[in-house]
Design a protein around this motif. Sequence first.
Motif, PDB file in Angstrom:
ATOM      1  N   ARG A  41       0.834  -1.211   0.000  1.00  0.00           N
ATOM      2  CA  ARG A  41       0.000   0.000   0.000  1.00  0.00           C
ATOM      3  C   ARG A  41       0.863   1.255   0.000  1.00  0.00           C
ATOM      4  O   ARG A  41       0.537   2.250  -0.645  1.00  0.00           O
ATOM      5  CB  ARG A  41      -0.927   0.011   1.217  1.00  0.00           C
ATOM      6  N   GLN A  42       1.978   1.197   0.714  1.00  0.00           N
ATOM      7  CA  GLN A  42       2.851   2.363   0.762  1.00  0.00           C
ATOM      8  C   GLN A  42       3.499   2.655  -0.588  1.00  0.00           C
ATOM      9  O   GLN A  42       3.862   3.803  -0.872  1.00  0.00           O
ATOM     10  CB  GLN A  42       3.913   2.158   1.841  1.00  0.00           C
ATOM     11  N   GLU A  43       3.643   1.637  -1.422  1.00  0.00           N
ATOM     12  CA  GLU A  43       4.139   1.874  -2.781  1.00  0.00           C
ATOM     13  C   GLU A  43       3.227   2.862  -3.507  1.00  0.00           C
ATOM     14  O   GLU A  43       3.704   3.737  -4.236  1.00  0.00           O
ATOM     15  CB  GLU A  43       4.197   0.556  -3.560  1.00  0.00           C
ATOM     16  N   ASN A  44       1.918   2.708  -3.300  1.00  0.00           N
ATOM     17  CA  ASN A  44       0.965   3.622  -3.928  1.00  0.00           C
ATOM     18  C   ASN A  44       1.212   5.059  -3.481  1.00  0.00           C
ATOM     19  O   ASN A  44       1.237   5.985  -4.300  1.00  0.00           O
ATOM     20  CB  ASN A  44      -0.473   3.223  -3.581  1.00  0.00           C
ATOM     21  N   SER A  45       1.392   5.235  -2.173  1.00  0.00           N
ATOM     22  CA  SER A  45       1.612   6.579  -1.635  1.00  0.00           C
ATOM     23  C   SER A  45       2.893   7.191  -2.196  1.00  0.00           C
ATOM     24  O   SER A  45       2.937   8.384  -2.525  1.00  0.00           O
ATOM     25  CB  SER A  45       1.676   6.537  -0.105  1.00  0.00           C
ATOM     26  N   ILE A  46       3.934   6.390  -2.291  1.00  0.00           N
ATOM     27  CA  ILE A  46       5.211   6.888  -2.804  1.00  0.00           C
ATOM     28  C   ILE A  46       5.079   7.301  -4.258  1.00  0.00           C
ATOM     29  O   ILE A  46       5.517   8.391  -4.664  1.00  0.00           O
ATOM     30  CB  ILE A  46       6.318   5.824  -2.624  1.00  0.00           C
ATOM     31  N   VAL A  47       4.465   6.445  -5.072  1.00  0.00           N
ATOM     32  CA  VAL A  47       4.325   6.768  -6.493  1.00  0.00           C
ATOM     33  C   VAL A  47       3.483   8.028  -6.686  1.00  0.00           C
ATOM     34  O   VAL A  47       3.836   8.921  -7.473  1.00  0.00           O
ATOM     35  CB  VAL A  47       3.719   5.575  -7.264  1.00  0.00           C
ATOM     36  N   TYR A  48       2.382   8.137  -5.960  1.00  0.00           N
ATOM     37  CA  TYR A  48       1.534   9.323  -6.096  1.00  0.00           C
ATOM     38  C   TYR A  48       2.277  10.588  -5.647  1.00  0.00           C
ATOM     39  O   TYR A  48       2.119  11.662  -6.254  1.00  0.00           O
ATOM     40  CB  TYR A  48       0.253   9.158  -5.283  1.00  0.00           C
ATOM     41  N   SER A  49       3.084  10.486  -4.591  1.00  0.00           N
ATOM     42  CA  SER A  49       3.825  11.670  -4.140  1.00  0.00           C
ATOM     43  C   SER A  49       4.872  12.080  -5.171  1.00  0.00           C
ATOM     44  O   SER A  49       5.117  13.280  -5.370  1.00  0.00           O
ATOM     45  CB  SER A  49       4.486  11.394  -2.782  1.00  0.00           C
ATOM     46  N   LEU A  50       5.475  11.117  -5.845  1.00  0.00           N
ATOM     47  CA  LEU A  50       6.445  11.438  -6.908  1.00  0.00           C
ATOM     48  C   LEU A  50       5.754  12.120  -8.088  1.00  0.00           C
ATOM     49  O   LEU A  50       6.289  13.080  -8.666  1.00  0.00           O
ATOM     50  CB  LEU A  50       7.152  10.172  -7.383  1.00  0.00           C
ATOM     51  N   ILE A  51       4.579  11.631  -8.437  1.00  0.00           N
ATOM     52  CA  ILE A  51       3.816  12.229  -9.535  1.00  0.00           C
ATOM     53  C   ILE A  51       3.463  13.675  -9.203  1.00  0.00           C
ATOM     54  O   ILE A  51       3.564  14.574 -10.047  1.00  0.00           O
ATOM     55  CB  ILE A  51       2.551  11.404  -9.821  1.00  0.00           C
ATOM     56  N   GLU A  52       3.066  13.918  -7.962  1.00  0.00           N
ATOM     57  CA  GLU A  52       2.725  15.276  -7.542  1.00  0.00           C
ATOM     58  C   GLU A  52       3.946  16.185  -7.578  1.00  0.00           C
ATOM     59  O   GLU A  52       3.867  17.327  -8.055  1.00  0.00           O
ATOM     60  CB  GLU A  52       2.127  15.242  -6.133  1.00  0.00           C
ATOM     61  N   ARG A  53       5.083  15.690  -7.118  1.00  0.00           N
ATOM     62  CA  ARG A  53       6.302  16.525  -7.136  1.00  0.00           C
ATOM     63  C   ARG A  53       6.742  16.826  -8.556  1.00  0.00           C
ATOM     64  O   ARG A  53       7.272  17.913  -8.850  1.00  0.00           O
ATOM     65  CB  ARG A  53       7.436  15.817  -6.369  1.00  0.00           C
ATOM     66  N   ALA A  54       6.526  15.884  -9.478  1.00  0.00           N
ATOM     67  CA  ALA A  54       6.964  16.066 -10.861  1.00  0.00           C
ATOM     68  C   ALA A  54       6.166  17.142 -11.589  1.00  0.00           C
ATOM     69  O   ALA A  54       6.535  17.533 -12.705  1.00  0.00           O
ATOM     70  CB  ALA A  54       6.866  14.741 -11.610  1.00  0.00           C
ATOM     71  N   ARG A  55       5.096  17.647 -10.984  1.00  0.00           N
ATOM     72  CA  ARG A  55       4.329  18.747 -11.582  1.00  0.00           C
ATOM     73  C   ARG A  55       5.159  20.017 -11.660  1.00  0.00           C
ATOM     74  O   ARG A  55       4.907  20.884 -12.495  1.00  0.00           O
ATOM     75  CB  ARG A  55       3.076  19.044 -10.758  1.00  0.00           C
ATOM     76  N   LEU A 168       9.209  12.965   1.192  1.00  0.00           N
ATOM     77  CA  LEU A 168      10.101  12.603   2.291  1.00  0.00           C
ATOM     78  C   LEU A 168       9.386  11.744   3.330  1.00  0.00           C
ATOM     79  O   LEU A 168       9.925  10.733   3.799  1.00  0.00           O
ATOM     80  CB  LEU A 168      10.652  13.866   2.958  1.00  0.00           C
ATOM     81  N   GLN A 169       8.185  12.122   3.694  1.00  0.00           N
ATOM     82  CA  GLN A 169       7.484  11.393   4.747  1.00  0.00           C
ATOM     83  C   GLN A 169       7.039  10.010   4.294  1.00  0.00           C
ATOM     84  O   GLN A 169       7.091   9.058   5.074  1.00  0.00           O
ATOM     85  CB  GLN A 169       6.298  12.213   5.254  1.00  0.00           C
ATOM     86  N   THR A 170       6.614   9.882   3.045  1.00  0.00           N
ATOM     87  CA  THR A 170       6.227   8.550   2.568  1.00  0.00           C
ATOM     88  C   THR A 170       7.443   7.647   2.447  1.00  0.00           C
ATOM     89  O   THR A 170       7.384   6.457   2.786  1.00  0.00           O
ATOM     90  CB  THR A 170       5.498   8.633   1.211  1.00  0.00           C
ATOM     91  N   LEU A 171       8.561   8.188   1.982  1.00  0.00           N
ATOM     92  CA  LEU A 171       9.788   7.391   1.880  1.00  0.00           C
ATOM     93  C   LEU A 171      10.284   6.995   3.265  1.00  0.00           C
ATOM     94  O   LEU A 171      10.710   5.853   3.480  1.00  0.00           O
ATOM     95  CB  LEU A 171      10.863   8.184   1.142  1.00  0.00           C
ATOM     96  N   SER A 172      10.229   7.921   4.202  1.00  0.00           N
ATOM     97  CA  SER A 172      10.691   7.628   5.556  1.00  0.00           C
ATOM     98  C   SER A 172       9.855   6.530   6.201  1.00  0.00           C
ATOM     99  O   SER A 172      10.390   5.598   6.820  1.00  0.00           O
ATOM    100  CB  SER A 172      10.631   8.898   6.416  1.00  0.00           C
TER     101      SER A 172
END
Length: 276
Positions: A41-55, A168-172
């Motif tokens: 499940r955390q993989e989902n959070s990480i991928v979504y956070s990367l997509i948001e940062r890439a904006r 950072l928080q999702t990766l941590s």
Amino acid sequence: MLFLILFVLVLAREAMADVSSNPNSASDTLTLDGIRDSLIRQENSIVYSLIERARFPLNRQIYLQNNASIPGFSGSLVEFIVRETEAIQAKAGRYENPEENPFFPESLPLPLVLNPHKYPKDLHPSGASINMNKAIWEFYFNKFLPLLVADGDDGNYAATAASDLACLQTLSRRIHCGKYVAEVKFRDAPKEYETPIRSKERDTLMKLLTFEAVEEMVKKRVERKAMVFGQEVTLNNTNEGGKHSIDPSLASRLYSEWVMPLTKEVEVEYLLCRLE
């Protein structure tokens, strides 16, 4: 500033909600399968956070020291936002959760929650305080972020820093789940681990914790998620030109070069403290 406050409160609420549904949150369900489900499940959070940062482009101005123009503060803007956000979330009790690890623990205020949640003491006290966030901060900003985003400056500094914080928080959270993985593996086979723990054999512990086939499966799954979550969806259900918000292979590389190695480092550090 209102945007930042709302963002902080949402993050704190999500962190609290995640605890109630996390299989790691009760001792009687602390199993390797339960932790594995949580990591997926955390993989989902990480991928979504990367997509948001890439904006946003790199916006390197927010990472420059002494460039925040904040009275009494000499760090970068991103450091200021992370520190202030962690302080607010600490008051709400976020870091009472042993799954959460602050990036700046030295200056956190005490929680103000009147009826704090009672978290189970699943982790060994000597290993519970392991914090790998300095390494996470270093690789994220100095190695990974330049690969994720294009160089440039669009002036959206607060939103960019908020996106960095989410990453950072999702990766941590994902990397520090290594404590729970190590605890379960030790409980399942204590005799197998006791000898290398007592003799401080880091290499032996690392070999015991490494399953290359599983790691390959994780990398492929994360890459696939980045491909699916980041595709441009049209009304005719096609992905025109194969466009994606982020390079899917970069998600796999993130796990291969940083997430999984640091997770195993957390596991080794935890096991070395397990018999104290």
